[in-house]
Design an enzyme around this catalytic site. Structure first.
Site, PDB file in Angstrom:
ATOM      1  N   GLY B  11       0.840  -1.267  -0.127  1.00 48.51           N
ATOM      2  CA  GLY B  11       0.087  -0.053   0.018  1.00 48.51           C
ATOM      3  C   GLY B  11       0.974   1.120  -0.044  1.00 48.51           C
ATOM      4  CB  VAL B  13       2.199   7.393   2.316  1.00 43.22           C
ATOM      5  CG1 VAL B  13       1.956   8.642   3.411  1.00 43.22           C
ATOM      6  CG2 VAL B  13       3.606   7.005   2.319  1.00 43.22           C
ATOM      7  CG  ASP B  14      -1.544   9.114  -0.834  1.00 37.41           C
ATOM      8  OD1 ASP B  14      -0.933   9.608  -0.035  1.00 37.41           O
ATOM      9  OD2 ASP B  14      -1.341   8.823  -2.040  1.00 37.41           O
ATOM     10  CG  ASN B 143      -7.245   2.496   6.926  1.00 37.78           C
ATOM     11  OD1 ASN B 143      -7.719   2.548   7.948  1.00 37.78           O
ATOM     12  ND2 ASN B 143      -5.975   2.861   6.686  1.00 37.78           N
ATOM     13  CE  LYS B 144      -6.100   7.036   4.705  1.00 35.64           C
ATOM     14  NZ  LYS B 144      -5.776   7.814   3.785  1.00 35.64           N
ATOM     15  CG  MET B 145     -14.050   1.474   7.560  1.00 31.73           C
ATOM     16  SD  MET B 145     -15.372   1.298   6.073  1.00 31.73           S
ATOM     17  CE  MET B 145     -16.871   1.152   6.823  1.00 31.73           C
ATOM     18  CB  SER B 532      36.335 -19.027 -31.991  1.00 35.45           C
ATOM     19  OG  SER B 532      36.928 -19.452 -30.671  1.00 35.45           O
TER      20      SER B 532
END
Lengths: 313, 623
Positions: B11, B13-14, B143-145, B532
């Site tokens: 994930g 930082v945001d 997240n951030k509910m 060669s």
């Protein structure tokens, strides 16, 4: 550690390993990988608990054969006598070669300049001696006992960590490290630092010392000794430090959480007299090992990262 | 019993990923006072309103300055039930390689979704990478509910959308948790804001997720890591094979097969420092002793006679390219490390590049660059003993290493081979190491011989022919069939029509290569000392052999030009310097030194005889 026949706590019928048994297996795998892929490995052994556990794991990795590489002690000259006695006794019992790199030799030869003043420490000078010892021994793999839980910069270091020909670490140029597939390739003059205890925590180390009944130097357990307060730490009064006029030396019951140079390794007040007491104390403690007892790590936010780039342990 | 669980978090930082980890550590009391103090101080200095738990987890100075996580960081905490290792990885597409690295060892992946934004491209990407790397348990942290008013409808909408997408992936176990990492709801403690959520907080889930059966306990696999031979009086005859069990259960008395030799024997003892054990299973590190004296060395593998891995040199794999300096292209050659085996590998084909956001396959792709994932076919110099990655993450994974820079450039996951059938291992490692034909096996076996080509390349007067002569003598001394193909003599016959133009030199090398291959096929060690000079010509000869399943041992006789000129037995350098000979290799025509020869010989290795011995030591040996 793992004994399914005798039904030791390490395993069970469902083929599960305890966390310590899993950590042990990972470390042994790493140590064997080094022995298989490098020509001249060496194991850094200070008589501190992490290096003691590392040495114990190395014995396990090759048993019944002897450990196929020597151990190296970078000696600042500022030692606790209990630790040196432990070191010599252990090395003799295992039958392993001990190489000592003396910081004093580098000071005498002018390769390292000692700090002056009452707070002088030889801790930083160890890098010079370490790198010289590695070069002289032509070691291509150097086992270190560092753990990732010790410090933020360590949390991102690989288990197999490349050092250039000047012994320096470049955090931007780390090799991706996946699964248990370790890239051991290096050019002549470069070496790899290998950290088999990367995934262990301080508490894991103590629990392992307890379950394996590993002997460690007595200064890890509570004892009475003269100390002075410095920067919120208790520094042992030894011939290597000078006590300032405004400092008060007094006797205290203490133990050491880490063992390093006697001038900058702090003791903590403790009555933990056995390994189980220590585990109880460590489980409850709310201060990191380095934060509590290493004056040298308090230099700056990025103290450890800078030092590692220079080639420190 | 306390168990170890490794989980990866992806994930940015945001998403609040660092905050989530900080919260896990903080609420589970795994953060120390001094760490917290330092974070509080920095937060204050930055003028932030609350203690920024994210600061606990970003390590390196550059990251602190840029405010982003750019590498995998490992974090540790424990509860009475489990010890946890967190592989904390950045989420942006430019850090795919870090995510892949962190996921490679994880049992569980946490996917962060911002409840305000829902399932984004990057959520899908994280889920895909987790499933690609074989993680069986996904926990979607919505997240951030707190910023969507703790809305159950929003949570269910996101869960539904994610579930729909996940049906396209190989995910065994998918769980959704609504949370607020900032405020702590449903991370460690349930919180009071979402009474409608009947599930458990994240930490409780992590403590109980069943991972023991994720390991493959069915197919016994033991890659031999190190041979233990004490050379001590007290363990004089001890010979044990140390390694980490990669799959299945090995028991004392089990019949085992050794790859590549194909020999079978039984396990006489499974040893550890703490005493012998009756059985060993992943990931135990043990030492196995065998009842019979069979030839086993590092890189070999123990399995069961009727349960062997795939043995192949043509490999289909999904790879993630990890180098910013170079790209993966067909024809690229690398060092490949797989279990305890290291060999060379060439990219034969890039089948497609995968768009990791849309899962679209681009079959027109002609390269993979940093962070790109694609399907490739590889050919290895020695066969690998492997299982499909989905069946076994240890025997199904490999890394590619750049030979020049020595950096790890790719991570690969093996797939069941499709087109070509598996090569059955024969009784000898020397025959096994290339695909064989029945006619050849019968011929070699009858004659008691093993054919191959030893190709010595280097400047004129580097000593190739002298070494070749000594090698031929050494082999004949061992009653092995050897023949020195003298390139100079061939120029009088087979190659009499060729001059020294670039094209003619290429053709000269090609013909000598074809002749050497026929000798090798017939069971002879063909020894070819020939300048060669061009890498591409030598590669062609190597390919010719490899495709025919014949060993090709390239020896670079690396004598410095100054030394060759000093020797100058035929006065050719003198004439070239004088302009009498044009296009002389090393003077006015290039010599392209091999980048990956099997052996490099330098004058410091000693006399031609001593150098020849070094080659002899490197040759596959007959039974």
């Amino acid at each position: 550690m793992t004994n399914s026949t005798t039904g030791s706590p390490g395993t069970s019928r469902s083929y599960e390993l305890s966390d310590l048994a899993a950590l042990e297996a990972e470390s042994i795998h790493i140590i064997r990988e080094v022995a298989a892929e490098f020509e001249r490995p060496v194991l850094l052994f200070s008589g501190g608990k992490d290096s003691i556990v590392m040495l114990h794991l190395a014995r396990k990795a090759f048993w019944p054969a002897r450990i196929p590489f020597p151990v190296l002690h970078v000696d600042t000259g500022h030692n606790f006598p209990e630790v040196i006695e432990y070191r010599d006794r252990t090395v003799a019992a295992i039958g392993i070669e001990l190489v000592v790199g003396h910081v004093q030799h580098d000071i005498d030869a002018g390769r390292a300049v000692e700090d002056t003043g009452p707070r002088a420490s030889r801790n930083r000078l160890q890098t010079v001696t370490l790198l010289r010892s590695i070069e002289e021994g032509r070691y291509d793999a150097v086992f270190g006992g560092a753990r990732r839980d010790e410090e933020k910069a360590r949390a991102k270091e690989r288990i197999f960590s490349l050092r250039d020909e000047f012994g320096q670490w470049d955090p931007k140029a780390q090799r991706p490290e996946l699964w248990s597939l370790y890239n051991t390739r290096h050019r002549r003059g470069e070496h790899l630092r290998v950290f088999p205890l990367s995934n262990w925590t301080e508490l894991d180390i103590w629990r392992y010392i307890a379950t394996e009944e590993i002997d460690i130097p007595s200064i890890y357990y509570a004892h009475r000794r003269p100390v002075v307060q410095r920067d919120g730490m208790l520094i042992a009064v030894t011939p290597f430090i000078s006590v300032d006029d405004d400092e008060l030396a007094y006797e205290e019951v203490v133990r050491f959480r880490t063992v390093g140079d006697a001038t900058c390794t702090g003791a903590v007040e403790s009555v933990a007299a056995t390994v189980w007491d220590v585990i109880e104390e460590v489980s409850a403690t709310r201060i990191t090992e380095r934060g509590a007892t290493r004056a040298d790590d308090r230099i700056s936010e990025a103290g450890m990262e800078d030092r590692k780039k220079e080639g420190y342990f | 019993m306390s168990e170890l669980l490794r989980f990866a978090t992806a994930g940015s930082v945001d998403d609040g990923k660092s905050t989530l980890i900080g919260r896990l550590l903080y609420d589970s009391k795994s953060i120390f006072e001094d760490q917290l103090e330092s974070v509080e101080r920095v937060s204050r200095e930055r003028g932030e309103d609350y203690t920024n738990l994210a600061l606990l987890t970003d390590g390196l100075r550059a990251e602190r300055e840029q405010g982003i996580t750019i590498d995998v960081a490992y974090r540790y905490f424990a509860t009475p039930k489990r010890k946890f290792i967190i592989a904390d990885t950045p989420g942006h597409v430019q850090y795919t390689r870090n995510m892949v690295t962190g996921a490679s060892t994880a049992d569980v992946a946490l996917i962060l979704v911002d409840a305000r934004h829902g399932v984004l491209e990057q959520s899908r990407r994280h889920a895909f990478l987790s499933s690609l790397l074989g993680i069986r348990h996904l926990v979607v942290c919505v997240n951030k509910m707190d910023l969507v008013e703790w809305s159950q409808a929003r949570f269910e909408e996101i869960s539904r959308e994610f579930r729909e997408f996940a049906t396209r992936l190989d995910v065994h176990d998918l769980t959704f948790v609504p949370m607020s990492a900032l405020l702590g709801d449903n991370v460690v403690n349930p919180g009071v804001n979402m009474p409608w959520y009947t599930g458990r907080p994240l930490l409780a889930l992590l403590e109980d997720v069943h991972i023991a059966s994720d390991r493959n306990l069915v197919d016994p696999r033991f890659p031999v890591q190190y041979v233990i031979r004490p050379m001590q009086h007290d363990h004089h005859d001890y010979r044990g094979f140390a390694g980490t069990v990669a799959g299945g259960v090995f028991r004392v008395g089990d019949e085992v097969k050794v790859l590549p030799s194909g020999m079978t024997t039984t396990i006489s003892s499974i040893d550890t420092f703490d005493g012998p054990v009756e059985e060993a299973f992943p990931p135990m590190a043990v030492t196995i002793r065998l009842a019979d004296q069979v030839d086993v060395s590092r890189g070999d593998l123990l399995c069961r006679p009727h349960n062997a891995p795939v043995v192949a040199q043509e490999l289909d794999a999904t790879v993630c390219w990890m180098s910013e300096r170079s790209a993966l292209v067909p024809g690229g050659r690398y060092v490949l490390k797989h279990t305890t085996r290291t060999t060379r590998a060439m990219v034969v084909d890039l089948q497609y590049r995968l768009d990791i956001n849309t899962l679209h396959r681009d079959e027109q792709a002609d390269e993979l660059t940093l962070n790109e994932i694609g399907r490739i076919r590889l050919r290895t110099q020695q066969p690998l003993f492997f299982d499909e990655y989905r069946r076994n993450r240890t025997t199904g994974s490999f890394i590619l290493i750049d030979e020049v820079t020595s950096t790890t450039v790719a991570a690969g996951m093996l797939r069941e081979p499709q087109a070509k059938p598996t090569v059955t291992p024969a009784s000898s490692p020397n025959v096994v190491w290339q695909t064989g034909t029945t006619g050849r096996e019968r011929r070699w076996e009858t004659l008691g011989t093993t054919g191959m080509t030893v190709w010595l390349t280097g400047l004129s007067a580097s000593g190739k022919t002298a070494i070749a002569g000594e090698l031929e003598r050494l082999l004949l001394d061992e009653s092995r069939n050897a023949f020195l193909l003298d390139a100079e003599l061939l120029r009088f016959g087979l190659n009499a029509d060729l001059g020294f133009s670039n094209a003619d030199r290429s053709e000269n090398t090609r013909r000598i290569g074809e002749v050497a291959k026929l000798f090798a096929e017939a069971g002879t060690v063909a020894i070819v000392p020939v300048i060669s000079p061009y890498a591409v010509d030598r590669a062609r000869v190597r390919r010719l052999h490899e495709e025919a399943g014949l060993a090709f041992v390239e020896v670079f006789v690396d004598t410095p030009l100054e030394e060759c000129e000093r020797r100058d037995p035929k006065g050719l350098y003198r004439r070239a310097r004088a302009g009498e000979i044009a296009g002389f290799t090393g003077v006015d025509d290039p010599y392209e030194p091999p980048t990956s020869p099997e052996l490099v010989l330098r004058p410091t290795n000693g006399t031609p005889m001593q150098q020849a011995r070094l080659i002899l030591d490197r040759l596959p040996r007959p039974e």
